[in-house]
Design an enzyme around this catalytic site. Structure first.
Site, short mmCIF file in Angstrom:
data_model
loop_
_atom_site.label_atom_id
_atom_site.label_comp_id
_atom_site.label_asym_id
_atom_site.label_seq_id
_atom_site.Cartn_x
_atom_site.Cartn_y
_atom_site.Cartn_z
CG ASP A 124 -2.43 -11.91 4.07
OD1 ASP A 124 -1.32 -12.17 3.58
OD2 ASP A 124 -2.58 -11.56 5.26
CE LYS A 128 -10.95 -22.69 2.80
NZ LYS A 128 -10.69 -23.17 4.12
C1 LIG Z 1 1.70 -11.39 2.10
S1 LIG Z 1 2.36 -10.24 3.19
C2 LIG Z 1 3.06 -9.00 2.09
C3 LIG Z 1 4.16 -8.22 2.74
C4 LIG Z 1 4.80 -7.11 1.91
N1 LIG Z 1 3.84 -6.09 1.55
C5 LIG Z 1 5.43 -7.65 0.66
O1 LIG Z 1 4.91 -7.41 -0.44
O2 LIG Z 1 6.49 -8.30 0.77
C6 LIG Z 1 0.89 -9.44 3.78
C7 LIG Z 1 1.14 -8.63 5.04
O3 LIG Z 1 -0.06 -7.92 5.34
C8 LIG Z 1 -0.25 -7.93 6.75
N2 LIG Z 1 -1.70 -7.71 6.98
C9 LIG Z 1 -2.68 -8.56 6.66
N3 LIG Z 1 -3.89 -8.06 7.01
C10 LIG Z 1 -3.63 -6.84 7.55
C11 LIG Z 1 -4.45 -5.85 8.13
N4 LIG Z 1 -5.78 -6.00 8.20
N5 LIG Z 1 -3.87 -4.72 8.59
C12 LIG Z 1 -2.53 -4.56 8.54
N6 LIG Z 1 -1.69 -5.48 8.01
C13 LIG Z 1 -2.23 -6.63 7.54
C14 LIG Z 1 0.27 -9.28 7.20
O4 LIG Z 1 0.64 -9.28 8.55
C15 LIG Z 1 1.48 -9.46 6.26
O5 LIG Z 1 2.66 -8.97 6.83
#
Ligand SMILES: C[S@@+](CC[C@H](N)C(=O)[O-])C[C@H]1O[C@@H](n2cnc3c(N)ncnc32)[C@H](O)[C@@H]1O
Length: 264
Positions: A124, A128
């Site tokens: 993610d 911001k």
């Molecule tokens: C934008 S998605 C990307 C998913 C996958 N890696 C892809 O490329 O298709 C980001 C994922 O990271 C997970 N995520 C975000 N922050 C995280 C954290 N602190 N610890 C573990 N997972 C996290 C979210 O739940 C989400 O499933």
């Protein structure tokens, strides 16, 4: 990540043999869970699990962990992994577990040096600046990764977000990490079939968006191997240049000889 389908919503994760709901229980003991001493590689934020499932199926000699925070993603990831291994002719998934966990608490899940590689795929971007600390490439996370990785340790990072990539280059650099294979458009010359695509990557590539990627080498062995590869490349380039100069000199001598013969 938006979670729309609730198809498997009722399925109990407690009974799912691929899923680890309390990863802290295996801190320092992941090798026992896998039943071997193979290297352990984890994708933090695996989403629906395509990347980590395909990696596990393509590399049976490596152990994989897919981590995410949401039960629904663990269900989807588990279904995906089972399907991919079934297509490969196996009704078991021998080298992969899906972990419910938050990178914030990485040190509670892994003992120092327990991991070989960390994948950060399309993390993610938290655009911001007040949320910068939540970015998974913020220095406070890099410190956690350094602790969990061993002497072969590497981080492989890819994203569609230019601003996250810029931020991350600075963050890796400020943490004194050696970077290599930096790409500003990973699939510029066609899809890189040596690299497994993630769900997000497939979507962005179909839209024609560039994918940014880098690898950071952390562990002493990884750094030494990288240096010797770079030195090898430099030696080959120098040898090629020397050969080119020698050929040019010989051609010059030959031309001079021919001119002298013609003049006689
Ligand atoms: C934008 S998605 C990307 C998913 C996958 N890696 C892809 O490329 O298709 C980001 C994922 O990271 C997970 N995520 C975000 N922050 C995280 C954290 N602190 N610890 C573990 N997972 C996290 C979210 O739940 C989400 O499933």
């Amino acid at each position: 990540m938006r979670l729309r389908s609730r198809k498997n919503a009722g399925e109990s994760l407690e009974k799912n043999d691929l899923v680890v709901l309390e990863p802290g229980r295996y801190r320092g003991r992941w090798r026992e869970l896998f039943g071997n001493d193979n290297p352990i590689r984890v994708e933090i934020g695996m989403g629906k699990g395509q990347f980590i499932s395909r990696m596990s199926a393509s590399n049976p000699g490596i152990n994989y962990l897919g981590m995410d925070m949401f039960d629904e993603l663990l269900r989807k990831g588990s279904a995906k992994a089972k399907q991919i291994w079934l297509e490969k002719g196996s009704d078991t998934v021998p080298n992969l577990f899906l972990v419910r966990g938050n990178a914030e608490r990485l040190e509670e899940m892994f003992a120092p040096g327990e991991l070989d590689r960390i994948y950060l795929n399309f993390s993610d971007p938290w655009p911001k600046s007040k949320h910068a600390k939540r970015r998974l490439t913020h220095s406070r996370f890099l410190e956690k990764y350094k602790e969990a990785l061993n002497e072969r340790g590497e981080i492989h990072f890819k994203t569609d977000s230019l601003s996250l990539f810029e931020f991350s280059l600075n963050s890796f650099s400020d943490s004194l990490l050696q970077m290599r294979n930096i790409s500003l458009d990973l699939h510029r010359n066609g899809l890189r079939d040596d690299l497994v695509m993630t769900e997000y990557e497939t979507k962005f590539v179909e839209r024609g968006q560039p994918i940014y990627r880098l690898e950071a080498v952390i562990g002493s062995e990884a750094i030494a191997r990288h240096r010797s590869e770079v030195e090898g490349k430099m030696r080959s380039a120098a040898a090629r240049e020397e050969a080119r100069q020698q050929a040019a000199a010989e051609a010059g001598e030959q031309d001079a000889l021919s001119s002298a013969e013609n003049a006689e």
